[in-house]
Structures are given as structure tokens and as C-alpha cells.
Design a protein around this motif. Structure first.
Motif, mmCIF file in Angstrom:
data_model
loop_
_atom_site.group_PDB
_atom_site.id
_atom_site.type_symbol
_atom_site.label_atom_id
_atom_site.label_comp_id
_atom_site.label_asym_id
_atom_site.label_seq_id
_atom_site.Cartn_x
_atom_site.Cartn_y
_atom_site.Cartn_z
ATOM 1 N N ILE A 285 0.850 -0.920 -0.388
ATOM 2 C CA ILE A 285 -0.075 0.071 0.296
ATOM 3 C C ILE A 285 1.173 1.776 -0.204
ATOM 4 C CG2 ILE A 285 -1.769 0.430 1.278
ATOM 5 C CD1 ILE A 285 -2.575 -1.281 2.237
ATOM 6 N N THR B 45 -1.922 0.358 -5.302
ATOM 7 C CA THR B 45 -2.919 0.817 -4.181
ATOM 8 C C THR B 45 -2.082 1.662 -3.755
ATOM 9 O OG1 THR B 45 -4.134 -1.839 -4.034
ATOM 10 C CG2 THR B 45 -3.493 -0.569 -2.635
ATOM 11 N N THR C 122 -8.276 4.185 0.958
ATOM 12 C CA THR C 122 -7.726 2.998 0.563
ATOM 13 C C THR C 122 -8.102 2.414 -1.156
ATOM 14 O OG1 THR C 122 -6.907 2.268 2.833
ATOM 15 C CG2 THR C 122 -6.445 1.129 0.480
ATOM 16 N N LYS D 174 -7.558 1.839 -5.124
ATOM 17 C CA LYS D 174 -6.502 0.980 -6.171
ATOM 18 C C LYS D 174 -6.503 2.123 -7.325
ATOM 19 C CE LYS D 174 -5.205 -3.337 -9.144
ATOM 20 N NZ LYS D 174 -5.376 -4.642 -8.995
#
Length: 317
Positions: free
Chosen positions: A198, A224, A280, A282
Motif C-alpha cells: 500500500i 494501491t 485506500t 486501487k
């Protein structure tokens, strides 16, 4: 009807006494550049140094002076080309004029092939402090910045940061008073780890991340990311879509803009308009109707409410 061929434009910007005239004079004395092509030399600023046409490598250089910004218009530029039958244009631009004035005046066939900025290192930091918008205007699209009269006592990092705040692509050269030239070799690692599962974007790094993603989208495909953002809900957006982002200041208060991204989530109706989130998501680059073209589309993974960052407007500093 055949389309008019492009007319190459070589653009030299910077403030008065920055070294533009000297460099252009030397270029036009060089037979490798001045080799018979008919050249229109458009002078928009006259300083202490004057051109010496008798020293040009050939006689196919034709000087036209634009003394007032109002004279910088398409009819005049077309007239100059017609009078000189120029095959290319060299422009010494006025440092106190914004480049948009030139771009708006340029005929459609004029294409900037190269753009260099020259700056006097002894006055550049002061110019940046007092006329940031004009400095940024000259840095944002140039390929090379040359700092003349640069001495060993000067801090390269101070100059480097100003240039990189406007452009990550411009090369930087430091020319000493004796004519020695050193190129900038300061590395600019991104302040986040693109290889992490991440990618964590710090509050102070949003502007840099947004610009880097815009300039090099391929390296962000499928990544991500997690970052703090403002969420906006608008009825005109496609279903299951909202916008996230932050206001970004590039050079001054007048140019603050919302740097937003489309985010897709099947439960987008749960998003509160104008709320702050740690998101969060993508990233994929694809067509989205909200952009009207291909662009970065976030696919929602998770979020949590949060307070606004200490500095609401993101900057490059």
C-alpha cells in the motif's frame, strides 16, 4: 488544401540581464545552427547587451523588435514571417510578460521546439521571493534552466528546490563567472515507496504525488494507495462515483485549484459531501465519463473519517 508545415520556434526566457542575448548571439554565430536557414529573431526585451548582426554566421537572420506586449499579436507575427520569409523563429522573451500572452498570439503553425530559461544566480532568489508567479511561469515548461554567475558560496539546493517545485523534467545548469558549467546531479527520490503493498501518501506529499502520477501514469497502474482527501458528491457524476482530492497551490494563491480524482464504489451514496477521509483505493487508468477521456480511476477499498490536514492546501514545498 495542404496543411501549412510547422514553423520551429526556439524560445529563450528569463529576466533582464540574465544572459539571454549573449547566448542567442553565440548561437547565431555558430555555423552549425546558423547555416543558411532564414531566421526571424523576435526581440521582446532589450537590455544593456545588444546584438551584433555583423558577427552572425550568415546574413539570413532578420531582427524584429516587440516593445509593447500589445504588439504581441497574431497579425504582427504573421506579418514578420511574411516579410522575412522565415523558416524558423528565435524568440528572446520579456521576463515580465506571462508566457500565455505569447502562446495566445502564436500562429497555429508555430511550434516550440526548444525552451530554455536563463537566470542571474545573484538575483534569482530575490525574484522568486517577490515575483513568484513570473518565475514559476518561466520554469514550468522549459527544458533547461541556466543559472549564470553562480559561485561556490551559493547553495545549489535552494535553486534546485525552486526549479523542482515547478518542473521535475527540466535540466539545471550552473555557470560560474569564468564560464565553467556544472549540471545539477541532486537526486529527487519520491517521498513514498512505490513498491510497498500500500503506497502511503503523506499529507505534505499529495501535490507531488498528484503531479508525478499525471506525468508518469504507467508506474501507478494497478497500485494501491492510501491518502487523506476531501470527498465531493455531485449529481452530475456517473452512478456509484464520487470525487476525492485536495486543493493544490502551484506557485501562488491565485492559482489554487482542486486536484481531484474519480473514485468508484458501489455504495458511493454513503459518502458525505465535503467530508475528509483517509482513503485506500486501487488506481487504474481507463476511460471514465466524469473525465470525458482516459484518466486515473480509483476503485474504493476502504475509508475512515478524519480531520482536515494541518495545511489544508497542498503545495510542492
Amino acid at each position: 488544401m495542404a496543411k501549412n508545415p510547422d514553423l520551429p520556434v526556439y524560445l529563450f526566457t528569463g529576466f533582464l540581464e540574465a544572459g539571454k542575448t549573449k547566448f542567442i548571439q553565440e548561437t547565431l554565430e555558430d555555423k552549425r545552427f546558423c547555416n543558411g536557414e532564414r531566421t526571424l529573431l523576435l526581440v521582446c526585451e532589450e537590455g544593456e547587451e545588444e546584438y551584433a548582426p555583423e558577427q552572425f554566421a550568415d546574413k539570413n537572420v532578420f531582427i524584429r523588435v516587440v516593445e509593447e506586449q500589445s504588439q504581441l499579436n497574431t497579425p504582427n507575427l504573421l506579418r514578420f514571417v511574411a516579410e522575412t520569409q522565415a523558416e524558423r523563429v528565435v524568440i528572446e522573451y520579456n521576463g515580465m510578460w506571462l508566457l500565455d500572452a505569447l502562446y495566445q498570439a502564436m500562429p497555429e503553425s508555430w511550434v516550440v521546439y526548444q525552451e530554455f530559461m536563463f537566470a542571474d544566480a545573484t538575483t534569482f532568489l530575490s525574484y522568486n521571493d517577490n515575483m513568484r508567479q513570473l518565475v514559476y511561469d518561466k520554469l514550468k515548461s522549459c527544458e533547461l534552466v541556466v543559472f549564470n554567475r553562480f559561485t561556490p558560496q551559493m547553495d545549489k539546493m535552494a535553486f534546485h528546490k525552486i526549479v523542482r517545485g515547478a518542473s521535475r523534467r527540466a535540466d539545471i545548469a550552473y555557470e560560474s563567472p569564468d564560464g565553467q558549467v556544472a549540471y545539477d546531479d541532486i537526486e529527487d527520490p519520491l517521498p513514498f515507496d512505490l513498491d510497498a503493498p500500500i503506497v502511503e501518501i503523506g499529507d505534505e506529499d499529495y501535490a507531488m504525488w498528484y503531479r508525478d502520477m499525471s506525468e508518469e501514469p504507467k508506474k501507478y497502474e494497478g497500485k494501491t494507495v492510501r491518502f487523506k482527501c476531501r470527498a465531493l458528491v455531485r449529481q452530475k457524476l456517473p452512478k456509484q462515483t464520487f470525487v476525492v482530492g485536495r486543493h493544490v497551490m502551484t506557485c501562488c494563491v491565485e492559482d489554487i485549484q482542486f486536484a481531484g480524482l474519480v473514485c468508484q464504489w458501489e455504495r458511493a451514496e454513503l459518502i458525505e459531501d465535503n467530508s475528509w477521509l483517509i482513503l485506500t483505493a486501487k488506481i487504474n487508468f481507463k476511460f471514465n465519463r466524469a473525465y470525458g477521456k482516459k484518466g486515473p480511476v480509483l476503485t474504493y477499498i476502504a475509508s475512515e473519517p478524519c480531520p482536515a490536514p494541518a495545511q489544508d492546501v497542498a503545495t510542492f514545498y
